[in-house]
Design an enzyme around this catalytic site. Sequence first.
Site, short mmCIF file in Angstrom:
data_model
loop_
_atom_site.label_atom_id
_atom_site.label_comp_id
_atom_site.label_asym_id
_atom_site.label_seq_id
_atom_site.Cartn_x
_atom_site.Cartn_y
_atom_site.Cartn_z
N ALA A 24 -8.90 147.84 66.66
CA ALA A 24 -8.56 146.69 65.82
C ALA A 24 -8.10 147.15 64.45
O ALA A 24 -8.75 147.98 63.80
CB ALA A 24 -9.77 145.76 65.68
N ASN B 209 2.16 155.90 52.69
CA ASN B 209 3.35 155.08 52.91
C ASN B 209 3.52 154.07 51.78
O ASN B 209 2.52 153.59 51.23
CB ASN B 209 3.23 154.34 54.25
N TYR C 196 -3.79 150.26 53.56
CA TYR C 196 -3.77 150.68 54.96
C TYR C 196 -3.93 152.20 55.09
O TYR C 196 -4.72 152.70 55.90
CB TYR C 196 -2.45 150.22 55.57
#
Lengths: 445, 445
Positions: free
Chosen positions: A288, A346, A352
Site C-alpha cells: 500500500a 524526485n 514520497y
Amino acid sequence: MDRYQSFARSGLGRFVVGKLGLPDPHPLRRHSPGKPPLDGPVLVGGGGRLADAVRAAVKSAGLDLAPEPGGTGRGAADGERYGALVFDASGIDSVERLRELYEFFQPVIRSLGPCGRVVVFGTPPEQAGSQIAQRALEGFTRSVGKELKRGGTAQLVQVAPGAEAAIESTVRFLLSGRSAYVSGQVVRIGPADVEPPADWDRPLAGKVALVTGASRGIGAAIAEVLGRDGAAVVCLDVPAQGDELSAVANRVGGTALQLDITAPDAPARIVEHLVRRHGGVDVVVHNAGITRDRTLGRMDADRWDAVVAVNLASPERVNEALLAADAVRPNGRIVGVSSIAGVAGNVGQTNYATTKAGVIGMVDSLSRRVEGRATVNAVAPGFIETRMTAAVPLVIREAGRRMNSLSQGGLPVDVAEAIAWFAHPASAGVTGNVVRVCGQSLLGA
Amino acid sequence: MDRYQSFARSGLGRFVVGKLGLPDPHPLRRHSPGKPPLDGPVLVGGGGRLADAVRAAVKSAGLDLAPEPGGTGRGAADGERYGALVFDASGIDSVERLRELYEFFQPVIRSLGPCGRVVVFGTPPEQAGSQIAQRALEGFTRSVGKELKRGGTAQLVQVAPGAEAAIESTVRFLLSGRSAYVSGQVVRIGPADVEPPADWDRPLAGKVALVTGASRGIGAAIAEVLGRDGAAVVCLDVPAQGDELSAVANRVGGTALQLDITAPDAPARIVEHLVRRHGGVDVVVHNAGITRDRTLGRMDADRWDAVVAVNLASPERVNEALLAADAVRPNGRIVGVSSIAGVAGNVGQTNYATTKAGVIGMVDSLSRRVEGRATVNAVAPGFIETRMTAAVPLVIREAGRRMNSLSQGGLPVDVAEAIAWFAHPASAGVTGNVVRVCGQSLLGA
C-alpha cells in the site's frame, strides 16, 4: 506492448526507429506455464565454488546446459543462440584475474539470443580474497546490461561462503521470464537451510500471504502471482476500494480484509485476523502506498503527513505488531515496496522519496533483527504501466518509459514476480536486498 | 560558461529557454580567495547533538548565522535570501519525527538564494535510534537537490556518535563554492582526533602530495588546488607528457616525476622518490586513468588489459608498495578517482566501468585496513569539461552535460576541490566515502 512499441515493431516503425536512432523496445519474454524458462541453452563458465551448484540448478530448472565452445574459442556453434551466459567469478581473487571475465564473455556475448540472460556469480566483496576485484564485477555487469539489446538483462549475484546450496530459487528467477524487467541489479545470498519445495510450480502451497493495497495495480498483481504460487492470500485495502478488493480476492481464491492501515487499531486488527483465521502469516507484503506530489515550498502539512502515515509509519507499526504477537511463522517473509524515487529522489516528491528511502532502512534494520526467523527484502519499482502512470502527462510518461536499458515500462506482474521470488520458501538466504524492477533505469543515486 | 549556457543567459536565450522548458543552467559560484564562502547568512535548525558544532563551524568559516525566522514562522525576513539552510536531524529517532524536517525546510526553502546550500546532518543509520528514519533522510535530501533551481545543492552528512568535533572541514567545504558541482551526496564522518590547521587558507602547508596523471585535465587541476593549499606536489605522468607535466609542476611550485605507472618497477621508483626526496608522502591521489571504449563483443584483449593496468592494478600496486615501505606519514590521505560509469555502468565501457567500480572496492577495503593511520576516499566525477569530453560527439555531449540537477558540466577544479577536502588535515574523520562530483547526475545505479 504499448503504442510506441507496436509502432516500433511495424514495418514503417522499424525504418523510422533505425534511421533516427530511437529507442527500440524488444517484446519481453515473460513467464508462462508450460513454456520453457528461456529460449536456448545456458552456457556456464568459471571455476569458483559455485559453478557446480549453478549447473545443478540450471538442470533442475529444466534448462539445457550448452557445451563449452569448441577449440576455436570463438562463440557458439553455428547459428546457435544462447538463452543465458552464466559465469562463476567467485574464485577471482585478484585484479589481474578479472581478465577471466573478459575471456569468457567477449567471444560469446554476441551469441546471446533475444531476452537472453547474463548472470555473474561472485562473493560479497567484504568476505572475498580481493575486495577490489569482487566489487569491480558490479561495474562490469551494469555495463553489460546497458550494452545488451533485444530484451537482454544482466545481474551480479553475490553468494556468501557457505551459501552455495541456497541459490536455486534465485537461479530459477533470473534464468526465466519471471525476471523480465529486472536488470543491472546486485543480489546478495547468505547462508541458510534451504528445503526445495515439494512442487516448484506451487512453492507457496500451505502458506498464508498478506498483501496491502491489493485492490488494483501492482498490489492486485502481487495477490495474483502469490495465489498462482499456491498461497492463501489475504487481500487488504481501504473500505472505499471494497468492490475491487473483493473481485481480486475472489479471482485469487483468497479473502478480503477491508481496513485503513493508518487507523490506530489497524495493526491489532490485522494481527487478530491473521492469527484467528489463519494461525499466523508466512508472507507479508507492504505494498500500500500513496503519492501527494508538490514541490517542498508548496507542500501543505497534510500531504507530508498522509504519505508518511501510509507508506512508512504503517508498515513499521504492522511489523512491530506482528513480531510482538509472534504471528510471523518460521521461515517468514517480509517484503517492502520502495521505489526508484526512494533511491534517487524526485522532483515534487520530498514526502514520497523520504518514505521510500525509509523502506530501504526498514530492510537494513529488520533483516538483521529477524535473521534466521524471516527474510526482509524490498522491490524498488521503476516505471510500471498502471492506471497511476497512465495519468502522467505524455511527454514525461514517454521519458520515464524509455529511459532504461529495455526502453519500455514494466508491467505490474514484473514487480509481483520479484516479490514471489523473495516469498519463495527456498529463498531463505535472500535477505537484506533492495532489488529494483526498473529495466535498469538510467535514474539512480 | 559553455556556449549553451551563454545563450541561455542572453535576452533571447532566456525567452527561448523559458518557452520551451529547456535546461536553465545557473552560473555556479566557485571558491575565490577573498570572496565570502556564500551569499547570505546560514539558517541552522534542529536540535540534535550536532547543532552547536555546526553553528561553531559556520562562524569559524566566516559565515553569518541567520536569526531564527520570526513569530509567523513563514520564511526569511523581508527580501532576505539565505546562503544556506542547515538542519541537524541527528536527533530524529522515529518516523513520526521526520515531520521536523518538513517543518524546518518547508517555510524557508523558497528563501534560499542562488547557489544556496541545503545540508542535513544525521546519524549513520545503523548507529541510530531509528534506522528507518535516518535512512529516510537520504530520500529527502536527494529530492530537494532535484527541486532546487539556480545552482543550489543539497547533501546529507551522517556523523557518527563521537565525531561531533570532526565536522568543520566538511562544513566549510559544503558551505562554500568549493562544493559547487557536488549535489545529492551522502557523506559519512567517523570519530577522529582533529587538529584545526594553523592557517585554514593553507591547510596543506608542510605536506607532500603525489598526483598521478598530473599533466593535464583533472590531474593538473588537482595539482594546482593542492599546491594552492600549501602542499609540495609531486606531479607524475608518463614521459610522453613530459613537457606538459613540467609546465604544471612549475606552475604549482612542485616537482615532476616522469614514469609509466604500469611499469614493473614503477611502485618501487615512486616509493624511492618520495622517501628519498621528501621523507615520505602525506596525500596520494590516484588520478591517472585511461579509456579504451568498445562494446564487449568488439573489444580486443589489449583494450581490456591496458585499462585494467592503468586504472586499477597500478593504484593497487602503488598503495601496497607505499604501505609496505611505511612511506605514508601519519594522518595520511589516499584518494581514488572513480566515475559515474563505475557506479552505474556504461555502454562501451565494460573495461573502464570494471576498474572504476574496483576503485570503490579499494576505498571500502583499504579504509578499514589503514583506519587511524590514513583516510581512504574517492571522487566519482560525472560530466567534467575537459579535452576528453570536448571530443565527445555534440549530441551525446549535450545530453551528458544537461542530465543533472545543475544542467551543466562541471570543471576540473570542482573535482580538485573535493579531493582537497579529503586531503585536508582536519578531514581525519572523513574516510570510506565515494563522493560524486556530478551535479547530481540523473545517471546512477
